[in-house]
Design a protein around this motif. Structure first.
Motif: not given
Length: 233
Positions: A195-222
């Protein structure tokens, strides 16, 4: 028994996929659209390891089927079949719960390799590692239970797919370390992933929506610009 549900409306493509998956040792269940796939899944009482869903199907497309299947079973492995022109649909599929995608046209070896890789993760989740019940990875307020393959934050459980769990395991076992996208691909999907590396970015976006208080300003997955990501509690 390795089992897979294949939903593809084009008969020739479905036959090609089914033949190659059977040769690889899978029990294959076929459906010609998303609606039939859901009916078949229910009739099998969810006893399926993986669903392979074409995005463009009549009656119910692959995205809608993916969303409903993920709601029915957080442990089901889901792969989307997409055309090269369907990049936004691929991203949408990953965001609503798909684990991977395969782009048409594809070779039998690529398809089977991707299905096998996901099946190994599904099997690992079903046959939990034999470790002490107390074995946990703690990072700040996050607790990753290695035995149960679960994540909690301040005592609240966060539902994860197979891939999301492995992302969190990768991050939380490497706190503060900058991880390149290729490093993450190799750790999560294994060496030789097609696969392509972009799949990493998409999964990170999905994870941020689950674990970050503000997904657009992440404090954990930087984001580490030009490289990948790092974890901080």
């Amino acid at each position: 028994m390795k089992s897979i549900l294949v939903a593809e409306d084009e008969g020739a493509i479905r036959e090609f996929v089914v033949i190659n998956l059977k040769r690889a040792g899978y029990t294959v269940y076929e459906a010609e659209n998303g609606k039939k796939a859901l009916e078949l899944f229910d009739s099998l009482q969810g006893d399926v390891d993986i669903a392979l869903l074409d995005i463009m199907m009549p009656e119910m497309d692959g995205l809608a089927a993916c969303r409903e299947l993920r709601q029915k079973s957080p442990n089901l492995g889901i792969i989307m079949l997409t055309a090269r022109s369907q990049e936004m649909d691929r991203v949408s599929g990953l965001m609503i719960g798909a684990d991977d995608y395969v782009t048409k046209p594809f070779s039998p070896s690529e398809l089977v390799a991707r299905v096998d890789a996901l099946y190994r993760r599904v099997e690992m989740n079903g046959n939990k590692p034999k470790k002490a019940a107390s074995e946990e990875i703690v990072s700040g307020d996050f607790v990753l239970n290695v035995r149960n393959r679960t994540l909690s934050h301040k005592g609240k459980m966060i539902e994860l797919t197979h891939v999301e769990y492995q992302f969190m395991e990768c991050f939380m076992t490497n706190p503060g370390k900058a991880l390149g996208r290729t490093d993450i691909l190799n750790k999560v999907w294994g060496e030789g992933y097609f696969g392509e590396e972009k799949i990493v970015d998409v999964n990170v976006r999905r994870l941020r929506m689950k674990i970050e208080e503000e997904p657009s300003a992440p404090k954990h997955i930087i984001t580490v610009w030009g490289l990948g990501y790092k974890w901080q509690a």
